[in-house]
Motif scaffolding. Structure first.
Motif, PDB file in Angstrom:
ATOM      1  N   SER A  44       0.888  -1.195   0.161  1.00 33.59           N
ATOM      2  CA  SER A  44      -0.143  -0.107   0.047  1.00 33.59           C
ATOM      3  C   SER A  44       0.795   1.183   0.024  1.00 33.59           C
ATOM      4  CB  SER A  44      -0.841  -0.007   1.358  1.00 33.59           C
ATOM      5  OG  SER A  44      -1.717  -1.094   1.251  1.00 33.59           O
ATOM      6  N   GLN A  83      -7.873   0.546  -0.217  1.00 37.84           N
ATOM      7  CA  GLN A  83      -7.769  -0.624   0.794  1.00 37.84           C
ATOM      8  C   GLN A  83      -9.181  -0.562   1.772  1.00 37.84           C
ATOM      9  OE1 GLN A  83      -4.215  -1.845   2.694  1.00 37.84           O
ATOM     10  NE2 GLN A  83      -5.033  -3.904   2.959  1.00 37.84           N
ATOM     11  N   ASP A 159      -5.869  -1.174  -4.505  1.00 38.01           N
ATOM     12  CA  ASP A 159      -5.450  -1.793  -3.485  1.00 38.01           C
ATOM     13  C   ASP A 159      -6.450  -2.919  -2.772  1.00 38.01           C
ATOM     14  OD1 ASP A 159      -3.661  -2.313  -1.033  1.00 38.01           O
ATOM     15  OD2 ASP A 159      -3.752  -0.371  -0.464  1.00 38.01           O
ATOM     16  N   GLU A 160      -6.020  -3.796  -3.178  1.00 39.30           N
ATOM     17  CA  GLU A 160      -7.108  -5.300  -2.813  1.00 39.30           C
ATOM     18  C   GLU A 160      -8.502  -4.944  -2.866  1.00 39.30           C
ATOM     19  OE1 GLU A 160      -6.035  -6.791   1.035  1.00 39.30           O
ATOM     20  OE2 GLU A 160      -4.025  -6.398   0.864  1.00 39.30           O
TER      21      GLU A 160
HETATM   22 MG   LIG Z   1      -2.137  -2.639   2.408  1.00 34.22          MG
END
Ligand SMILES: [Mg+2]
Ligand SMILES: Nc1ncnc2c1ncn2[C@@H]1O[C@H](COP(=O)(O)OP(=O)(O)OP(=O)(O)O)[C@@H](O)[C@H]1O
Lengths: 377, 289
Positions: A44, A83, A159-160
């Protein structure tokens, strides 16, 4: 359409530890780059440095040939899925998705088209009037993706983005994202913990460990030729089996072949492997032996693939059996370390029974015990 | 089925409430009802009700130009104070929302007015605004008799009050800003929103729940301003700063017309009450998230 170059990018917070250290990466246009690595390894942070949300402590960031270390986030023209979603709580889903377009003064009609289209792809059309407070985690996540894809940025940072979806939706979204990438041709950087996402989506995967890049390569190369034990263990699920073994060079046995022993059984290495080891000065030393579950064969498996080169048979006692739909996992101990083998579903071996297993000699990985670097590469 | 609480239990409950009820009764309910009672009478100099006049006191007020002036002055005053104090508080809170060296000193400075008694602040302002030695005239090169000029007196008192009230607003707004998730600003900056757009699209809406509460408190507080008027202008010049609260004070303790003062108090109470109720009604409709 954009290229991105990260040159020795570093990030340090107040304490002296590096969150990211000497990150080097050259991303060409239309690539789909995946960042993977254990929690806290700096994925991240790297993404946020690219987005301009985190100051770059050292190194150079080039976007489209322009040194961008000090550009404001909005000047970089990227779009990011956070995220933690970062939805605007005071706006409806519709307004959340339209926000980036509104502040760019896009005509209302065009905004509406884009938002509706994104909502359709993400299956959130029925949620457009809701506020984020009234959404589930997975729905929020889809809104966050929607807000990113309505735009046409130089670069997508995700991010994810699928971490909170159920398996089915995740597979569906994976396909959508891949389609989107093909259609738009926009360069993407994508963080994930999911092996399938990493292997299927990425043109290249960046494996990170403790703030440093371990290996950057295509999914295939990464899988078959990991540069060190960490990458070997991290990529692939279930992960590679590891065992510390001794390496010997036989004097009287079988033409001086190099072999290692597992539970006193010799495993003769292939000639090319032996040569590589010898070149690097590794005979008669301890090394780490690694083999993936699918490279361990049973008698039947061996017969079905007669072209491969196998080790001698090794008698093991199965301690557990797992049926995973189309395949069966068998667990057994070698020198007190648990091994996992993926075998054909017809295999009926039960826990407690004995079984002969064979290693595919071409798929054996050997690592230095100290540096953990791959030796037979 | 729930058993009905026994007599003993009920008495015990009231027993616990008693101290509270007692204090409320003595300091709140009794004066309140006494005020209503007095507003229906003409009183003697000791403030004792002597002659029942019914709504006579109210009729007198509603035909008195002085009272209408009071109302008008109060209204202007409240608007300036509320807008001013909320603007100052908000500005301070937004400025202090970022971590930077010396943030504590700045925060303290913005919250300080809360700790200053209105009368002492008024004393300080009296010196600042003094026509010949005051620093304001000195700095600006003007020659204005701020508090003795009907044109400026009300504004001066109002600005002083706005500043005084801004301290608590600063605290409210700081707390409100603390509740806004930092990451939405990050997303907004990636989305391409300028700081001004971020302020209007994210910060202000994010403060709206606390904004309402602050507004109500500010309005009530502004209506009750007294100390600064008493010290700075005594309602003058003429009647230009004769706020209702000050007018009540003057009627009661200078003119000994307790009945009239009580009636004004009741009217003030009704106005504040209605305003508050109306605002709560509006808020119910306006709540979005
Ligand atoms: Mg992360
Ligand atoms: N503001 C900060 N101050 C100090 N250290 C920080 C800060 N933010 C992150 N870190 C540290 O930097 C490292 C990298 O964090 P980062 O969020 O990039 O991890 P990640 O790879 O995204 O992990 P995850 O997969 O859990 O999201 C972590 O060790 C974290 O503790």
């Amino acid at each position: 359409m954009s290229t991105l170059t990260l040159r020795n990018i570093c990030k340090r917070y107040q304490n002296d530890n590096y969150a990211v250290k000497d990150f080097n990466l050259e991303i060409s246009d239309q690539e789909f780059i995946i960042f993977v690595g254990p929690s806290g390894c700096g994925k991240s942070t790297t993404l946020r440095m690219i987005a301009g949300l985190e100051e770059i402590s050292g190194g150079e960031l080039w976007i489209d040939g322009e040194l961008s270390n000090y550009l404001e986030p909005k000047e970089r023209n990227l779009s990011m899925v956070f995220q933690n979603y970062a939805l605007y709580p005071n706006m409806t889903v519709y307004d959340n998705m339209a926000f980036a377009l509104k502040v760019r003064k896009m005509p209302k009609k065009q905004i509406d088209e884009k938002v509706q289209e994104a909502a359709r792809i993400l299956e959130i059309e029925h949620l457009l009037e809701r506020y984020p407070k009234a959404l589930s985690g997975g729905q929020k996540q889809r809104v966050a993706i929607g807000s990113a894809i309505v735009r046409n940025p130089k670069l997508f940072l995700m991010d994810e983005p699928l971490s909170n979806l159920d398996a089915k939706l995740r597979a569906q979204m994976r396909v959508e994202l891949s389609k989107l990438h093909k259609e738009l041709g926009t360069t993407m950087i994508y963080v994930t913990h999911d092996q399938t996402e990493a292997m299927t989506l990425g043109t290249r995967i960046v494996v990170m460990k403790a703030g440093e890049v371990s290996q950057v390569d295509s999914p295939q190369v990464l899988y078959q030729h990991p540069v060190n034990k960490f990458v070997a263990g991290f990529i692939g699920s279930p992960s590679m089996n590891f065992l510390d073994v001794s390496l010997y060079r036989g004097y009287d046995v079988e033409n001086q072949k190099t072999y290692l022993t597992i539970e006193d059984h010799p495993v003769y290495l292939l000639e090319k492997t032996a040569r590589l080891l010898k070149e690097k000065g590794y005979h008669r030393s301890k090394v780490t032996f690694g083999i993936r579950p699918e490279d361990i064969y049973t008698e039947e498996g061996k017969e079905a693939n007669p072209k491969l080169e196998y080790s001698e048979a090794m008698q093991v006692t199965i301690i557990a059996r797992e049926l995973l739909g189309a395949e069966v996992m068998l667990y057994f101990d070698l020198e007190g370390i648990q091994f996992c083998a993926r075998v054909e579903p017809e295999n009926q071996t039960r826990a407690g029974e004995k079984l002969k297993v064979y290693f595919d000699l071409n798929r054996i990985h050997l690592f230095d015990m100290e540096t953990e670097q791959t030796l037979n590469l | 089925m729930k058993k009905k609480p026994s007599l003993l239990e009920r008495t015990r409950a009231y027993g616990f409430l008693l101290p509270c009820i007692l204090i409320f009764a003595i300091f709140l309910f009794y004066p309140f009802f006494k005020t209503i009672f007095l507003s229906l009478y003409k009183t003697n100099k000791m403030g004792q009700a002597k002659l029942f006049v019914g709504i006579g006191n109210y009729m007198d007020l509603l035909t008195s130009s002085s009272f209408y002036n009071s109302l008008k002055v109060t209204l202007i005053f409240v608007v300036i104070v509320v807008v001013g104090s909320m603007a100052i508080g908000l500005l301070g809170a937004v400025l202090c929302n970022k971590a930077f060296p010396g943030i504590r000193a700045f925060s303290t400075a913005y919250a300080l007015p809360m700790a200053i008694a209105s009368s002492s602040a008024a004393m300080i302002f009296k010196i600042i605004l003094h026509p010949s030695v005051g620093i304001l005239n000195k700095l600006t090169g003007l020659n204005i008799n701020w508090v003795s000029d009907p044109k400026y007196a009300l504004v001066c008192v109002a600005i002083l009050t706005a500043w005084l009230n801004s301290g608590i607003n600063f605290l409210y707004f700081s707390a409100g800003l603390g509740n806004i998730d930092e990451s939405i600003y990050e997303r907004a900056s990636v989305d391409g929103a300028s700081p001004i757009q971020q302020f209007f699209h994210l910060t202000l809406p994010g403060l709206s729940p606390i904004m309402f509460y602050t507004l109500v408190v500010n309005i009530i507080q502004a209506f009750q301003s007294f100390g600064q008027v008493k010290i700075l202008t005594q309602g003058g010049p003429g009647e230009s700063t004769n706020l209702i609260v000050y007018s009540i004070y003057r009627d009661a303790f200078f003119n000994y017309r307790f009945g009239s003062a009580a009636a004004q108090s009741v009217i003030l109470f009704v106005i504040v009450m209605i305003l508050t109720l109306v605002m709560f009604k509006i808020e119910k409709k306006g709540v979005k998230y």
